[in-house]
Motif scaffolding. Structure first.
Motif, mmCIF file in Angstrom:
data_model
loop_
_atom_site.group_PDB
_atom_site.id
_atom_site.type_symbol
_atom_site.label_atom_id
_atom_site.label_comp_id
_atom_site.label_asym_id
_atom_site.label_seq_id
_atom_site.Cartn_x
_atom_site.Cartn_y
_atom_site.Cartn_z
ATOM 1 N N ALA A 1 -5.398 -1.515 -0.264
ATOM 2 C CA ALA A 1 -5.120 -2.815 -0.910
ATOM 3 C C ALA A 1 -3.855 -2.971 -1.584
ATOM 4 O O ALA A 1 -3.116 -2.041 -1.352
ATOM 5 N N ALA B 1 -5.827 -6.435 -7.368
ATOM 6 C CA ALA B 1 -6.080 -5.746 -6.053
ATOM 7 C C ALA B 1 -6.869 -6.596 -5.087
ATOM 8 O O ALA B 1 -7.894 -6.969 -5.110
ATOM 9 N N ALA C 1 -7.827 1.905 -4.929
ATOM 10 C CA ALA C 1 -7.825 0.601 -4.139
ATOM 11 C C ALA C 1 -6.818 0.691 -3.247
ATOM 12 O O ALA C 1 -6.613 0.477 -2.189
ATOM 13 N N ALA C 2 -5.434 1.022 -3.790
ATOM 14 C CA ALA C 2 -4.342 1.055 -3.034
ATOM 15 C C ALA C 2 -4.538 2.153 -1.663
ATOM 16 O O ALA C 2 -3.934 1.789 -0.631
ATOM 17 N N LEU D 1 -12.306 -2.160 -9.060
ATOM 18 C CA LEU D 1 -11.154 -1.877 -8.062
ATOM 19 C C LEU D 1 -11.795 -0.725 -7.245
ATOM 20 O O LEU D 1 -11.331 -0.722 -6.024
ATOM 21 N N TRP E 1 -7.204 0.893 -15.446
ATOM 22 C CA TRP E 1 -6.860 0.778 -13.934
ATOM 23 C C TRP E 1 -6.132 1.950 -13.523
ATOM 24 O O TRP E 1 -6.133 1.963 -12.160
ATOM 25 N N LEU F 1 -1.501 -4.396 -4.469
ATOM 26 C CA LEU F 1 -1.622 -4.289 -5.852
ATOM 27 C C LEU F 1 -0.671 -4.918 -6.742
ATOM 28 O O LEU F 1 0.382 -4.842 -6.239
ATOM 29 N N GLU G 1 0.848 -1.325 -0.050
ATOM 30 C CA GLU G 1 0.097 0.022 -0.061
ATOM 31 C C GLU G 1 0.806 1.345 0.007
ATOM 32 O O GLU G 1 0.560 2.113 -0.700
ATOM 33 N N ALA H 1 -7.041 1.732 -9.582
ATOM 34 C CA ALA H 1 -5.841 1.058 -8.842
ATOM 35 C C ALA H 1 -5.327 1.833 -7.665
ATOM 36 O O ALA H 1 -5.183 1.371 -6.410
#
Length: 313
Positions: A270, A289, A265-266, A237, A258, A272, A6, A262
């Motif tokens: 999350a 993810a 999400a990160a 995502l 993405w 990745l 992350e 992405a």
């Protein structure tokens, strides 16, 4: 399969941190939200005009990579709108878009806007309420700000590198009106077992890749709680970020699919796995993810059953 922590989100091709300062990122995030929401409003307006009962426009839908891979007149209109707005707000920046192309620059200081005007075009054509507009600010191959606007539900997911991820109603990001719902911070689920994980995925348009994806689903399904196939990778995502699913994986995504999701999400915690930003969908590389509590276990599982192997076309 490489895993990106992350705190170190860029891509599996680079672990350098962004040089953009926090103030710049906040402004780029604000612009990303504005571009995504303005484009989403256009998509909402145009759908009944183009696809309402008895009103389908001539040449409203054409095919791209395969006969089942559509592009609509609204896709091209929407990307053109984002390009015009970006030129007004950030005249020194360039745009990389799904419909009108563009390439990432080698200039490490340049900001580029990576745009998917409608992610989930098949859903859009059929009126299934799961399609989005995705806009990301990319510098030196790394997403530093991004927004994904859920067109039908008028909700925007956004993030800035190091600034967290949030969900807001349209017009709610940065609003000072107390009557508008405040942005909600996003965090992945605290799931700790792959056997209890709800996993989202997507399928390609190319028949050979799709056949292989079906084989992999058959191997994966007995190992997890269940599978969901929404039809918009950007929204998938964001669902990982929001805790509506525990993981998402998919082969053959392009950067515009993405780049924003992405990062969101990160920033929600999350872990990745991403291809290099210059990798094309044809290469068939994997995007993953996963909620942090299952990331390592899922990585081992995906590698064991062969999901981590690219599926080129």
């Amino acid at each position: 399969m490489g895993i990106v922590p992350e705190s170190d989100f860029t891509s599996t091709a680079s672990n350098t941190t962004a040089t953009t300062d926090g103030t710049d990122i906040a402004e780029l995030r604000r612009i990303a939200v504005h571009l995504a929401e303005t484009a989403a409003a256009h998509v909402r307006t145009r759908r009944p005009q183009v696809f309402g009962p008895g009103t389908v426009e001539d040449e409203a839908v054409q095919s791209k990579s395969t006969p089942t891979d559509p592009v609509t007149i609204v896709d091209t209109e929407t990307e053109a709108l984002v390009r015009r707005l970006a030129a007004q707000l950030r005249p020194g920046d360039s745009v990389v878009g799904e419909e009108d192309g563009g390439t990432l620059t080698d200039d490490p200081e340049a900001v580029q806007w990576v745009v998917d005007p409608i992610d989930g075009t098949v859903n859009f054509v059929y009126g299934i309420p799961a399609y989005s507009v995705s806009v990301a600010a990319v510098r030196d191959g790394k997403s530093v700000a991004g927004a994904v606007a859920d067109v039908v539900h008028e909700v925007t997911y956004s993030a800035g590198l190091g600034q967290g991820a949030h969900r807001s109603v349209f017009g709610g990001w940065g609003a000072r009106d107390d009557s508008i719902e405040k942005p909600i911070p996003l965090r992945c689920n605290a799931v700790d077992s792959v056997a209890m994980a709800l996993v989202a995925t997507g399928f390609a348009y190319a028949p050979k890749r799709r056949a292989r994806q079906g084989e992999l689903i058959a191997e994966l399904l007995p190992e997890i709680r269940d599978i969901r196939r929404l039809g918009s990778a950007a929204l998938d995502l964001c669902m990982v970020a929001e805790g509506r699913v525990d993981a998402h994986y998919e082969h053959g995504l392009n950067l515009w699919d993405w780049a924003a999701g992405a990062l969101i999400a990160a920033e929600a915690g999350a872990v990745l796995t991403l291809p290099a930003p210059t990798s094309t969908g044809a290469a068939g590389e994997l995007v993953v993810a996963a909620a942090p509590g299952i990331a390592a276990e899922l990585s081992v599982l995906l590698d064991r059953i062969g999901v981590t192997t690219p599926i080129p076309v």
